[in-house]
Scaffold this active site. Structure first.
Site, short mmCIF file in Angstrom:
data_model
loop_
_atom_site.label_atom_id
_atom_site.label_comp_id
_atom_site.label_asym_id
_atom_site.label_seq_id
_atom_site.Cartn_x
_atom_site.Cartn_y
_atom_site.Cartn_z
N HIS A 224 0.81 -1.22 0.00
CA HIS A 224 0.00 0.00 0.00
C HIS A 224 0.84 1.27 0.00
CE1 HIS A 224 -3.37 2.64 1.70
NE2 HIS A 224 -3.91 2.06 0.65
N LYS A 226 3.10 4.43 -1.27
CA LYS A 226 3.22 5.29 -2.44
C LYS A 226 4.49 6.11 -2.25
CE LYS A 226 -1.48 4.79 -1.83
NZ LYS A 226 -2.09 4.28 -0.60
N ASP A 231 17.51 9.88 -7.50
CA ASP A 231 18.92 10.20 -7.26
C ASP A 231 19.27 10.18 -5.77
OD1 ASP A 231 19.31 10.45 -9.96
OD2 ASP A 231 19.16 12.64 -9.99
N HIS A 404 -9.14 11.49 0.39
CA HIS A 404 -8.27 10.32 0.51
C HIS A 404 -7.00 10.62 1.30
CE1 HIS A 404 -5.83 6.90 -1.37
NE2 HIS A 404 -6.87 6.31 -0.83
N LYS A 406 -4.35 11.20 4.21
CA LYS A 406 -4.10 10.58 5.52
C LYS A 406 -3.13 11.50 6.27
CE LYS A 406 -4.26 6.99 2.27
NZ LYS A 406 -5.63 6.60 2.27
N ASP A 411 -1.00 20.07 17.78
CA ASP A 411 -0.55 21.35 18.33
C ASP A 411 0.23 22.20 17.33
OD1 ASP A 411 -1.75 20.47 20.62
OD2 ASP A 411 0.09 20.09 21.73
#
EC number: 2.7.8.-
Length: 486
Positions: A224, A226, A231, A404, A406, A411
Site C-alpha cells: 500500500h 506510495k 537520485d 483520501h 491521511k 498542536d
C-alpha cells in the site's frame, strides 16, 4: 450398507467438529486483540465452513515461505547498513520539540536511528501539480529512479508520467517500478507494463494474486505504499496513487479523489530508500541498498530544515510501530488534534486515546469523506460516531469528493503524513509508510490544507445524529461487531 453409511456419517461429523475445535484453538492461542478473536469465532460458529475457509485464507498474517525467508536473509545486511548510516552524524537531529519528543524517542529506540534533519518539504494538494513536479524531477534525474504504488491506473496525466519514465530509462537512468498486483490490475492488463519493460524499466508485480496459493499466503496482504525516490536525494510520499482523478473510479458516485503528497529534498530520501530496498529484496531476491547521503548535495543543514522520522510497516520493520506512533501522538496533544482519513475503523486503544484527548480539553477534529467508496467501511465508521461525539470530538464530513488524505496534526508542530488509514488494515496488515515531521512551518502548511478541507465539510450535529433511524443504528452495530476484520 446401513452400518457403512452410519460410520461414514459419524466420521464426517467428528471431522467437522475436530476442524472447528482446531481452528478455535488456533484463534485462542494466537496473540491477537480480543475483539478480533471474538469476531472470528462468531463467524466460524454461525457459518462454520465459510468461517473456517475465510480464516485459513485471510485470518493470519502469512507472507509466504519464499518472502519470509528473504525477509530473514536480508536483515544482517540491512542492520549493517543502518550501523554505517549512524556514522553520518551530521544528518541526525539531536533535539526535538516538547510535543514531538516522546514520539521521536519511540521511533529511535524501536528503529535504531534518530530522525534526520536538513530536509526541505513541499505540500502538494492538486494532482496536476504532483504529476507535473514528478515529471520535471524525472526529466532532471541523473542516476536512478525508484517508484512504488498501490494503484497505477492508465489514463490522463498518469500516461505522461509513464512516458517521462520510459524516456529516462532510454537515456540510461536506472528505473525501478513496483506495483501492487491487486491494486494495479488494470495496469498489468494494459500494454503499459510491456512497453515499460521494453524501454528498460524493471517492473515488478508485487504480492501477486494467485488463488491456487490462497491457503499459503494472505491474498489481502497488500503493498500500500506510495513512494518515489530520485537520485537518492528527492523523494515523494503521501496518499496519492498514480492515477488521474478525472479518469479514476468515475462510476463510484463519490466524486473525484482528493489527495495530499509531500515532495522532499534531503537525507529523508535515504531513509525512504532503505524501505524501498527491503521491499524490492523481499519481492525479487535482489539487494539494492541505497548509498549514504552525500554531504556535498545537502544545502539545507540549517535550523530551517525539517526534522523527519520515517516509519514503515511490513517484513523487516518493527511490529506495531505505526499504531504506537498514532497513540503517542494522540496522547501528546495539549491544544488541538486534527485527523484526516478516508477510512476510520480504529482500534479500541486508538479510539480510547482520541476520546480521552477530547475529554481532557484538547480540541479534537476528525475529517472524513461524506461519501465512501467502501460500503463496509463506511457503515463501520459510523458505528464509532456516537462515542466520539459524546466525548466532544468534532466530526467533519467532507463534501468535495472522496477525501483520501491521511494526515494527523498535533498542536501545530507535530505532523504525520503518509499512506496510513485509521483502520485495521493499515494499522496491522498492509505495507505502509508514514512521515513524522517536527516543524512549525510544515505544521502551518498542513493546518492550512486541513482548514480548506473543513471549509468544504459539514459538521456532524450530535443532536441530529441521535435521531437517525433505527435501521441505521442496527446496520452500524452489525458492521461494528465485524470491524476488527475490515
Amino acid at each position: 450398507m446401513t452400518t457403512f453409511y452410519t460410520v461414514v456419517s459419524w466420521l464426517v461429523i467428528l471431522g467437522y467438529w475436530v476442524l472447528i475445535a482446531g481452528v478455535t484453538l488456533r484463534i485462542l492461542m494466537k496473540r491477537r486483540a480480543v475483539p478480533s478473536a471474538m469476531a472470528w469465532l462468531l463467524i466460524i460458529y454461525i457459518l462454520p465452513m465459510v468461517g473456517i475457509i475465510a480464516y485459513l485464507s485471510v485470518g493470519e498474517l502469512h507472507l509466504g515461505k519464499r518472502r519470509a525467508e528473504r525477509a530473514r536473509a536480508m536483515w544482517p545486511s540491512t542492520a549493517k547498513w543502518l550501523n554505517d548510516l549512524k556514522a553520518c552524524k551530521h544528518i541526525f537531529a539531536q533535539e526535538n520539540s516538547s510535543v514531538a519528543s516522546s514520539l521521536f524517542k519511540l521511533c529511535e529506540r524501536r528503529q535504531g536511528i534518530a530522525g534526520v534533519k536538513g530536509n526541505q518539504l513541499q505540500l502538494l494538494t492538486d494532482s496536476d501539480d504532483v504529476m507535473q513536479a514528478l515529471i520535471r524531477d524525472i526529466q532532471l534525474a541523473r542516476h536512478n529512479i525508484e517508484m512504488v504504488f498501490y494503484i497505477w491506473q492508465p489514463g490522463g496525466m498518469a500516461d505522461q508520467v509513464a512516458e517521462s519514465l520510459m524516456a529516462a530509462a532510454r537515456r540510461g537512468i536506472h528505473c525501478r517500478l513496483m506495483l501492487d498486483s491487486a491494486g494495479s490490475v488494470a495496469f498489468f492488463r494494459s500494454p503499459w507494463a510491456a512497453m515499460m519493460r521494453n524501454a528498460g524499466i524493471e517492473v515488478v508485480e508485487a504480492l501477486k494474486v494467485n488463488l491456487m496459493r490462497v491457503f499459503l499466503r494472505r491474498m489481502d496482504l497488500r503493498q500500500h505504499r506510495k513512494m518515489v525516490m530520485i537520485d537518492n536525494y528527492i523523494a515523494y510520499t503521501g496518499s496519492m496513487n498514480m492515477v488521474d482523478p478525472r479518469f479514476f473510479k468515475q462510476d463510484a458516485g463519490v466524486g473525484q479523489w482528493v489527495d495530499l503528497m509531500a515532495r522532499m529534498e534531503g537525507p529523508v530520501a535515504t531513509a525512504m530508500g532503505i524501505v524501498y530496498s527491503c521491499d524490492w529484496e523481499i519481492e525479487t531476491g535482489k539487494r539494492i541498498l541505497p548509498p549514504p547521503p552525500d554531504v556535498n548535495i545537502m544545502p539545507f543543514e540549517q535550523a530551517s530544515g525539517h526534522t523527519i522520522h520515517t516509519i514503515a510497516s511490513g517484513p523487516g520493520f518493527p511490529e506495531d510501530l505505526i499504531h504506537q506512533a498514532l497513540l503517542t501522538a494522540t496522547y501528546a496533544a495539549r491544544e488541538y488534534l486534527i485527523m484526516t482519513t478516508p477510512y476510520f475503523v480504529p482500534s479500541d486503544d486508538l479510539l480510547h486515546a482520541i476520546c480521552t484527548a477530547a475529554q481532557r480539553g484538547v480540541d479534537v477534529s476528525i475529517i472524513l469523506p461524506r461519501k465512501n467508496d467502501s460500503l463496509l467501511v463506511g457503515w463501520a465508521s459510523r458505528a464509532f460516531f456516537s462515542e466520539l461525539l459524546a466525548a466532544g470530538v468534532k466530526i467533519y464530513q467532507f463534501e468535495g469528493g472522496l477525501l483520501h488524505t491521511k494526515s494527523v496534526l498535533v498542536d501545530g508542530e507535530l505532523s504525520l503524513v503518509g499512506t496510513v488509514n485509521l483502520d485495521m488494515r493499515s494499522l496491522w496488515l498492509n505495507f505502509e509508510i508514514t512521515l513524522v515531521i517536527d516543524d512549525t512551518g510544515f505544521g502551518a502548511d498542513l493546518a492550512a490544507v486541513q482548514d480548506d478541507y473543513i471549509s468544504r465539510s459539514r459538521l456532524l450535529d450530535a443532536r441530529l445524529w441521535v435521531k437517525r433511524p433505527l435501521w441505521q443504528r442496527i446496520t452500524e452495530r452489525l458492521f461494528y461487531f465485524f470491524s476488527p476484520l475490515l
